[in-house]
Design an enzyme around this catalytic site. Structure first.
Site, mmCIF file in Angstrom:
data_model
loop_
_atom_site.group_PDB
_atom_site.id
_atom_site.type_symbol
_atom_site.label_atom_id
_atom_site.label_comp_id
_atom_site.label_asym_id
_atom_site.label_seq_id
_atom_site.Cartn_x
_atom_site.Cartn_y
_atom_site.Cartn_z
ATOM 1 N N GLY B 147 0.823 -1.197 0.000
ATOM 2 C CA GLY B 147 0.000 0.000 0.000
ATOM 3 C C GLY B 147 0.862 1.253 0.000
ATOM 4 O O GLY B 147 2.095 1.182 0.017
ATOM 5 N N CYS B 148 0.187 2.372 -0.014
ATOM 6 C CA CYS B 148 0.887 3.656 -0.151
ATOM 7 C C CYS B 148 1.620 4.047 1.142
ATOM 8 O O CYS B 148 2.827 4.292 1.137
ATOM 9 C CB CYS B 148 -0.088 4.739 -0.579
ATOM 10 S SG CYS B 148 -1.606 4.794 0.402
ATOM 11 N N TYR B 149 0.877 4.090 2.257
ATOM 12 C CA TYR B 149 1.526 4.436 3.529
ATOM 13 C C TYR B 149 2.610 3.421 3.870
ATOM 14 O O TYR B 149 3.612 3.751 4.499
ATOM 15 C CB TYR B 149 0.501 4.415 4.667
ATOM 16 C CG TYR B 149 -0.520 5.530 4.647
ATOM 17 C CD1 TYR B 149 -0.114 6.859 4.720
ATOM 18 C CD2 TYR B 149 -1.878 5.255 4.596
ATOM 19 C CE1 TYR B 149 -1.062 7.886 4.742
ATOM 20 C CE2 TYR B 149 -2.822 6.279 4.617
ATOM 21 C CZ TYR B 149 -2.412 7.591 4.685
ATOM 22 O OH TYR B 149 -3.337 8.605 4.709
ATOM 23 N N THR B 150 2.348 2.180 3.447
ATOM 24 C CA THR B 150 3.225 1.079 3.839
ATOM 25 C C THR B 150 4.463 0.998 2.950
ATOM 26 O O THR B 150 5.356 0.199 3.219
ATOM 27 C CB THR B 150 2.429 -0.235 3.781
ATOM 28 O OG1 THR B 150 1.862 -0.354 2.495
ATOM 29 C CG2 THR B 150 1.357 -0.224 4.836
ATOM 30 N N THR B 151 4.482 1.792 1.904
ATOM 31 C CA THR B 151 5.714 1.952 1.133
ATOM 32 C C THR B 151 6.517 3.106 1.714
ATOM 33 O O THR B 151 7.715 3.022 1.946
ATOM 34 C CB THR B 151 5.373 2.244 -0.343
ATOM 35 O OG1 THR B 151 4.775 1.086 -0.909
ATOM 36 C CG2 THR B 151 6.625 2.606 -1.140
#
Lengths: 344, 344, 344, 344
Positions: B147-151
Site C-alpha cells: 500500500g501507499c503508507y506502507t511503502t
C-alpha cells in the site's frame, strides 16, 4: 541527436522544456543558461529534477556554442540580439518570447514598446503555430513560438473563421489561465493566500496577446479581424480555457460548423475535437501537448461557442516549441510529445 | 512485448497503471476490465485518455485469457480467487489490493475480517517492496504490491531500523496523504467544499496499514516491532509525506545514521536521499516513482526525524507494481519508470 | 468604547485585528499604522475592506496618542521600544510578536538573537494564553500574545501534562499550518505554483516556537519539559492542526484522561472537546476563535494522541489578542468573538 | 424578535442561513427541518456549528407552526405546496428555490418541467432582487429569492440596460462559479481529485438560470431581452464572477456609462462599484453580502465589459434572502448583514 540549448532555463517555460526534452528520443540538452542562477545546478532551483538533470547553468555564449538549436525563454526585448547571433552562427533559434511574433513593427511598438532590432531578421522568422502554418515553418531557422492565450484562442475558432462560417466582427475570447503563465517570480498577486480561493479578470481588453490573436485570425480569414480579449486568473497551476463567442452567419447551421471542424482538424494529432455533449476541461490536457475543443450552439442567440483547453506550459509554450523543432529538423511532429495526460 | 491485463482498470490505481504502461517500451496492455463500466471505453470514464486509450472494458475472464501478467486493483477480499485462476493458468499476478500483503492470517482476520482462501497460494506470494525484498521477488509469480503508507513509512526509517541505530520501541509514523488514496467513489469527505481548505487526522491508531508497516519493520530488524501510525488527509490530489520519529540509540550519532542511509540506498534509483538542509516535499515527486527522503536530527530530544515523500498512486501503487513486473520478467527495474517529476 | 490602535495593520495579523474589531461592540479602531503603506488607505492594500474600513495608515506615534490599547503586529525585535512608550504613557500594550513571550533572556538570545531591552518591562509583562493564565492576565497592561503553534500545541496536551497523566519526556508536536502564518510578503515558498499541491516539513526540530511551547508546558507541569516540534506547511490559507503524542503513564486509563480533559475545559467557551469518534479539523474552526480538540488512544503502544485545530490568524493571533484585551478591560472574554465558523 | 424557520436546513443554502441568522440581532431561529437528517442535530451534519447551533431537525410542519417567516431551501418543485400552507397560515415565505422566480408559466414548464400549482399564489409572489425591485417587495409575504448567477449577472449590467446605454441584442454573460453552488450531495464532478486543478464550462447556453436573467433584464429595459449565458465551474468553494459583454450604443461614451452606474448604485450599501483600474474578485466578497462591480471598456471593439463578483451562498442565496426578510419586516435592509469580508 539534435543538440539543444536552453537560454532562460530556470524560468517556468525553460524548466518545462527541460522536462519534455529529457524524454525526447532524438534530442539531448547540450547546455542551459540562466542569468539569475549562473553557476548553480538546475536541480538546486527545482529539486524535482534532482538526479535527473543536475546540469549547471552556464552563459548564453556557452549555450549558443554547444547547440544546434537554441530555445530562448526570455522576457520580451531580450531575444532579438541573441537570435541574430544564433542565426549568424548557423544555428536554429526558437523564441518562446514575444519579440518575433508580431509581423507589424507598428503593432509591436504599440503593445510592447521598442522597435525591431533588425528588420531582415524579422523577415526570416516564421510564426510557429503548426496546425495553421506548418508549411511555412518547414525549412525555417527562426521560429516565433506563440504565446499561451494566442495558441488556445485561435485553435478554438480557426475553422469557423477560415471557412467564413461566423461573422468576423464581434468575436469575444473570454480566457482563463492557471498561474504558471505569470512566471516564477513571486509577487503579491500570486502569493498563495491572495490567489487561492480567488478569481478575477485582469488587463481587460488591454492584454498584449490581443494583436497576436488578431494577426492569426486575420491571416486565416484574409480580412483584418478585431477581437475582444479578456483574460482571467485561475487558482490552479496549469491550463488555459478559452471560451470563444462568435455570431453564426445567416444560412449556416451548427451541424455544418461541426463538420467543418472535423474536417479541418482530422489529421491533427494534438487537437482532440470532443464529441457533442462533452466540455473541454483543462483537467484533461495537463502535462500534455493536446488541445481539447468542444463546440456548443446557442440556438436562441444563434452564436457559436467554442471552448478550447490546453496546458499553458506545454501546447502554450514548451511543447509547441518542441513541435516546431521537430518540424524544422524533419522529424515526426509528435516525437517526444506523445504524452498521456494523467487522469487526475 | 509482455501482454499486460488490468482488472479494475477504472479505479484510480487502475487508471494510473494504464497511464504508465502506455509508455512502457516492453509491455502492452492486452485487455482491461471493470465491473462498473463493462462495455464502456476507458476514455469515457477518463476523458483525459481520449484518443490514446479507447479500450473497452471487458470481463475478468477476457483479461486473464489475453494476458501474461494480470494487475488487480480491487477492493480487498476480491483478489484471492482471481489470483488462483491466474496462477493455475500459468500467468503472473500482481495484486494492488491487500489480500496477500499480511503473512499472518490472524492479523489479516483481525484487521480486514475474512480468512485466507488458499493458504498454499499465500505461501507462493511475496511482498513486493523491491528496495528491501528484491531478491525474494525475483522468480515469483504472485506479488502482493504494498500500500501507499506502507511503502512510504518503511522507506523513511528502514536503514535505521535494520542496522539497529534507533530504538524499535516508540516509533511514530505521522503520515499525510493526498485524496486520491481514498479512491474514485465520491463521498461526503472527499466532496470538494468539505475537503478543500480542510485538514484532519482519520482512523487514528486504527488504520489497516498499521500491521503491514510493522511486518516490514519486523522483517528488517529481526524483532517484533509495534508502531504508532496516524494518517491525515491533505487537500491535494497526489502524494504522501511520512514524518517518522524514532529515538536514537545511545552512542549512535546522527552522522552515522546519515552515512548508513547513504550506504543503504546508494544503488536505489528510485530513492533520492536529499542533502542535509532540504525537506522532502510531495511536490517534487508527483507523477513519478521516486521516494525523496530527508533526515533531521532533534538534538535536544535525541530523536531521528525522517521525512519521506512519494506519489501515492505511483511509488505507492501503480509504479511500484510495474517495478515488480519488471523484476519478475527480468527487465531493468527502471524500465518505463524513468519519469521526471514536473517542476510544478 | 475602548479606543484601539493597531501598529502594523497591513500585515495579515493586523488586517485580521481590523476585521474582528470592526464588529466588536465595545471597541473602536482609533488609528492604524504601517511602515510600508503610510499615507495609504487600508482598503487599498486589502480591497475586501473597501467601504468598511478606509482608514489611512498613520505613524506609530499617532496610533499611540489616539488609543487606550495598542496592538503591535511587528517583526520580532521591534516591539520592546514601542511597548515602553505605550506603558509610560499609561496605555495598554498587546504584542502579537515574540519579544515578550519568553521569560528567559538566555532562551530569547539563543532562539531570536538580541537581548531584553528593559528587564523591568519584561517583568511587568504576562503571557496571554487565557485558558491557562487568565488570572495573571487580569489587571496587567503588557501582554505577550502567544504564537499560533504555541497556542494550539499546549491546548492539545495541557490537561494531561498538568495533571501528570502522561510522561513529560518524549512529547512530540507534529504540526501543520496554513500559509498565512508565513505572512503577507511574497516569497518563492509561498508562490502559488510551488506551494499548491505540495506539502513538506520545515525548520524541523529548530523552529523558534519550540522554547515557547516548552515554557508553557513546564509552567503547567511544574517541571522542565523538552519537546520535539516539527512544523509542516499546508496548501491552505488558514488553520493549524497539532497532532500531539505522549506516553500514557502506567496505571492511567484513556477514560481517565478523557474525563480530565472534560473537567479541565468545561468552562472554556473557546475550547470544544469533540465527542469520541470525531477528528479535529481546521475546516471547522476557520474564521473563528475556537480550538477543537479530539482525543485518541493508541492502545497498542499506549500513547495519547491529541489533535487540536485552530484558525492560526484568530485563536492563533488576532482573536486571542482581543480575548486578552477583553480580560484586561474587564469585559466578558467572549465579547466580539462569538463568531460561528462557516460550514464551508 | 422575528421567529425564523428553515426548511431544508442541512443543504448548503440552509446551513448558510443558519450561520447568518445566528448573528442577526432581530431574528431568532425557531425551528429547522431536513428530510435526510430528521431527528439529528445540525451540528452532527456540520461539526463547525458544534456548541453554537445544536438544534435538532424537525418536520416541515413543526417549522411552519413555530415561525413567523419560513425560508425554504428545497429542490425545485417542492416549494409551491409548502408556500401555500405558510401563506394560508399567515406566515411569510421566502423561497430560495426556483418555483416562484419565473413569472411565465410557459417558461417554467419549458426550463423546469411541471406547472404552476396555484396561479393565484404566483401572483402574490414577488421577485426578491432588492436593488431593482425593492418597492415591490415591501409589504409582500411571498418572496422568490433569486438564484446566484441570476443575482450577479443582472447587477453587472443593469444600469446600462435600464438606461439604454448598450444594445440589448448580443449580451453575453460568461460566468464562473465556486462549487458550493452545486450543493452538498457528492457526485463525480465535485469529487475532489476530479475538480481540483480543473476548469470547464457546463450546460453551455442551456442553463436554467437563462430565462431568469432575461426576465430581469427585460423588466429593467422594458423590452424582451435574449442573452447568451455560459456558466463555468471554478475549483473554489465560494464565489461567482460574471463577466458581461455588451455593445455600447453609438454616441454613448464609457464615461457616461461609468457615471450612470455611480448614480444607479449610489445608495446601494451592498453594491461596491470599484474605482477604474481595479478588477472585481470573488476573493474580496467571500462570506459577505457585497457585490463588487468593475467596469471596463474595450475601446477597439466599443464594448462594455462589466465584471461582478458575489459570494454565491450569501448575496447569491442566504444573505439576499435575509435582505428580503429585513424589507418585508420593515427592518433596515442591512440588519445582520454588515459582514466584513475577510482579507484572506
Amino acid at each position: 541527436m539534435i543538440k539543444v540549448g536552453i537560454v532562460g532555463a530556470t524560468g517556468y517555460a525553460g524548466a518545462e522544456l527541460v522536462r519534455l526534452l529529457t524524454s525526447h528520443p532524438q534530442a539531448e540538452i547540450s547546455a542551459i543558461s540562466s542569468v539569475s542562477f549562473q553557476g548553480q545546478k538546475l536541480s538546486e532551483v527545482y529539486p524535482a529534477y534532482l538526479g535527473i538533470n543536475d546540469m549547471e547553468c552556464e552563459t548564453q555564449e556557452d549555450v549558443v556554442e554547444k547547440s544546434d538549436v537554441i530555445f530562448a525563454a526570455l522576457p520580451h526585448g531580450l531575444s532579438q540580439e541573441l537570435a541574430e547571433k544564433c542565426i549568424s552562427a548557423g544555428k536554429a533559434f526558437i523564441d518562446l518570447g514575444a519579440d518575433f511574433r508580431l509581423e507589424s513593427e507598428d503593432e509591436y511598438t504599440e503593445w510592447y514598446g521598442g522597435t525591431f532590432f533588425d528588420k531582415n531578421l524579422h523577415e526570416q522568422s516564421v510564426y510557429g503555430l503548426p496546425e495553421f502554418f506548418r508549411d511555412n515553418i518547414n525549412g525555417k531557422k527562426l521560429i516565433a513560438n506563440p504565446g499561451c492565450y494566442t495558441t488556445c484562442s485561435p485553435l478554438a475558432i480557426a475553422p469557423a473563421v477560415k471557412l467564413g462560417l461566423v461573422e468576423l466582427k464581434g468575436i469575444i475570447c473570454d480566457c482563463k489561465s492557471g498561474v504558471t503563465g505569470a512566471g516564477r517570480k513571486p509577487n503579491q498577486g500570486s502569493h498563495f493566500p491572495e490567489l487561492n480561493e480567488g478569481f478575477h479578470a485582469y488587463k481587460v481588453a488591454s492584454h498584449r496577446h490581443t494583436p497576436e490573436i488578431e494577426q492569426t485570425l486575420s491571416k486565416l480569414s484574409g480580412e483584418k479581424v478585431t477581437i475582444t480579449f479578456v483574460p482571467h486568473l485561475l487558482p490552479v497551476n496549469r491550463g488555459i480555457l478559452a471560451t470563444v463567442y462568435a455570431d453564426i452567419k445567416q444560412g449556416v447551421t451548427f451541424e455544418e460548423i461541426r463538420k467543418a471542424y472535423e474536417e479541418f482538424y482530422k489529421d491533427e494529432y494534438f487537437v482532440r475535437l470532443l464529441p457533442n455533449g462533452m466540455n473541454a476541461d483543462i483537467h484533461n490536457v495537463k502535462y500534455s501537448n493536446f488541445c481539447d475543443i468542444s463546440l456548443h450552439h446557442d440556438s436562441r442567440a444563434n452564436k457559436l461557442i467554442a471552448c478550447a483547453a490546453i496546458d499553458n506550459m506545454v501546447k502554450g509554450a514548451a511543447g509547441q516549441a518542441i513541435q516546431n523543432m521537430n518540424i524544422i529538423f524533419g522529424l515526426d511532429e509528435k516525437t517526444g510529445l506523445e504524452i498521456m495526460p494523467p487522469a487526475f
